[in-house]
Design a protein around this motif. Sequence first.
Motif, PDB file in Angstrom:
ATOM      1  N   GLN A  59       4.775  46.828   4.376  1.00 29.49           N
ATOM      2  CA  GLN A  59       5.309  47.703   5.427  1.00 29.49           C
ATOM      3  C   GLN A  59       6.703  48.219   5.071  1.00 29.49           C
ATOM      4  N   GLY A  60       7.430  47.480   4.243  1.00 27.67           N
ATOM      5  CA  GLY A  60       8.770  47.892   3.837  1.00 27.67           C
ATOM      6  C   GLY A  60       8.789  48.929   2.730  1.00 27.67           C
ATOM      7  N   LEU A  61       7.618  49.228   2.166  1.00 33.85           N
ATOM      8  CA  LEU A  61       7.551  50.201   1.076  1.00 33.85           C
ATOM      9  C   LEU A  61       7.552  51.620   1.616  1.00 33.85           C
ATOM     10  N   SER A  62       8.059  52.542   0.825  1.00 40.17           N
ATOM     11  CA  SER A  62       7.986  53.962   1.180  1.00 40.17           C
ATOM     12  C   SER A  62       6.538  54.420   1.075  1.00 40.17           C
ATOM     13  N   SER A  63       6.239  55.555   1.647  1.00 39.66           N
ATOM     14  CA  SER A  63       4.871  56.086   1.579  1.00 39.66           C
ATOM     15  C   SER A  63       4.413  56.252   0.136  1.00 39.66           C
ATOM     16  N   GLU A  64       5.314  56.736  -0.704  1.00 40.40           N
ATOM     17  CA  GLU A  64       4.966  56.932  -2.117  1.00 40.40           C
ATOM     18  C   GLU A  64       4.649  55.595  -2.792  1.00 40.40           C
ATOM     19  N   LYS A  65       5.461  54.573  -2.500  1.00 38.67           N
ATOM     20  CA  LYS A  65       5.239  53.243  -3.097  1.00 38.67           C
ATOM     21  C   LYS A  65       3.953  52.611  -2.550  1.00 38.67           C
ATOM     22  N   LYS A  66       3.666  52.843  -1.267  1.00 36.73           N
ATOM     23  CA  LYS A  66       2.412  52.340  -0.693  1.00 36.73           C
ATOM     24  C   LYS A  66       1.224  52.978  -1.400  1.00 36.73           C
ATOM     25  N   ASN A  67       1.301  54.289  -1.584  1.00 34.32           N
ATOM     26  CA  ASN A  67       0.231  55.006  -2.274  1.00 34.32           C
ATOM     27  C   ASN A  67       0.055  54.464  -3.687  1.00 34.32           C
ATOM     28  N   ASP A  68       1.150  54.266  -4.392  1.00 37.92           N
ATOM     29  CA  ASP A  68       1.099  53.719  -5.758  1.00 37.92           C
ATOM     30  C   ASP A  68       0.513  52.315  -5.768  1.00 37.92           C
ATOM     31  N   PHE A  69       0.919  51.485  -4.806  1.00 35.33           N
ATOM     32  CA  PHE A  69       0.441  50.114  -4.727  1.00 35.33           C
ATOM     33  C   PHE A  69      -1.078  50.081  -4.531  1.00 35.33           C
ATOM     34  N   VAL A  70      -1.555  50.864  -3.560  1.00 34.72           N
ATOM     35  CA  VAL A  70      -2.996  50.906  -3.289  1.00 34.72           C
ATOM     36  C   VAL A  70      -3.739  51.461  -4.503  1.00 34.72           C
ATOM     37  N   SER A  71      -3.228  52.512  -5.098  1.00 30.30           N
ATOM     38  CA  SER A  71      -3.868  53.094  -6.281  1.00 30.30           C
ATOM     39  C   SER A  71      -3.951  52.090  -7.416  1.00 30.30           C
ATOM     40  N   ASN A  72      -2.896  51.322  -7.621  1.00 31.06           N
ATOM     41  CA  ASN A  72      -2.893  50.323  -8.687  1.00 31.06           C
ATOM     42  C   ASN A  72      -3.898  49.203  -8.435  1.00 31.06           C
ATOM     43  N   ILE A  73      -4.046  48.808  -7.180  1.00 27.33           N
ATOM     44  CA  ILE A  73      -5.061  47.789  -6.863  1.00 27.33           C
ATOM     45  C   ILE A  73      -6.439  48.297  -7.262  1.00 27.33           C
ATOM     46  N   PHE A  74      -6.738  49.529  -6.881  1.00 25.23           N
ATOM     47  CA  PHE A  74      -8.059  50.089  -7.163  1.00 25.23           C
ATOM     48  C   PHE A  74      -8.243  50.403  -8.642  1.00 25.23           C
ATOM     49  N   LYS A  75      -7.168  50.483  -9.373  1.00 23.66           N
ATOM     50  CA  LYS A  75      -7.250  50.719 -10.812  1.00 23.66           C
ATOM     51  C   LYS A  75      -7.367  49.412 -11.592  1.00 23.66           C
ATOM     52  N   ASN A  76      -6.579  48.405 -11.187  1.00 22.12           N
ATOM     53  CA  ASN A  76      -6.376  47.246 -12.045  1.00 22.12           C
ATOM     54  C   ASN A  76      -6.927  45.913 -11.546  1.00 22.12           C
ATOM     55  N   ASP A  77      -7.165  45.768 -10.254  1.00 20.55           N
ATOM     56  CA  ASP A  77      -7.550  44.451  -9.739  1.00 20.55           C
ATOM     57  C   ASP A  77      -9.067  44.354  -9.592  1.00 20.55           C
ATOM     58  N   ASN A  78      -9.700  43.847 -10.636  1.00 19.03           N
ATOM     59  CA  ASN A  78     -11.165  43.775 -10.648  1.00 19.03           C
ATOM     60  C   ASN A  78     -11.715  42.828  -9.596  1.00 19.03           C
ATOM     61  N   MET A  79     -11.021  41.746  -9.305  1.00 21.69           N
ATOM     62  CA  MET A  79     -11.480  40.815  -8.282  1.00 21.69           C
ATOM     63  C   MET A  79     -11.498  41.493  -6.915  1.00 21.69           C
ATOM     64  N   PHE A  80     -10.438  42.214  -6.594  1.00 23.53           N
ATOM     65  CA  PHE A  80     -10.359  42.950  -5.329  1.00 23.53           C
ATOM     66  C   PHE A  80     -11.523  43.933  -5.227  1.00 23.53           C
ATOM     67  N   LYS A  81     -11.732  44.701  -6.295  1.00 22.97           N
ATOM     68  CA  LYS A  81     -12.799  45.710  -6.281  1.00 22.97           C
ATOM     69  C   LYS A  81     -14.175  45.062  -6.148  1.00 22.97           C
TER      70      LYS A  81
END
Length: 124
Positions: A59-81
């Motif tokens: 919640q403390g992240l900027s919108s841009e950082k939130k977008n980057d964070f979510v994008s990185n999860i969907f790119k890199n975290d195979n367990m999450f996916k």
Amino acid sequence: MIDNKLSIRPVIIHIGTVENKTQEEGFQNTTLRPILKLQHELLIAFFENYVKRKKIDFQGLSSEKKNDFVSNIFKNDNMFKTELRGMIIGQFTVSEFAAYKSISSDANKRILTMAKERLLSVFL
């Protein structure tokens, strides 16, 4: 059992008909979208738990950082996916699973893309 799974899914009126669409588009609109809508609250809780486990002040992240964070999860975290796909695939009927097997690669991409869009629309 099949009727029970189908009967609890929300009806999405604005999707339109599946005529003149590819098998993948038809599957997305008749199966994936209603399941993702049904599982929406669970998807949000799953993501919030993920963020909590990772000790991220999301919640403390900027919108841009939130977008980057979510994008990185969907790119890199195979367990999450994998877990996320399991939440959706687990709602398939046997006949839907049979259809899924022949288009699994495309369907998996669609599941992840739609889930990511849902998360971004909630948290941004």
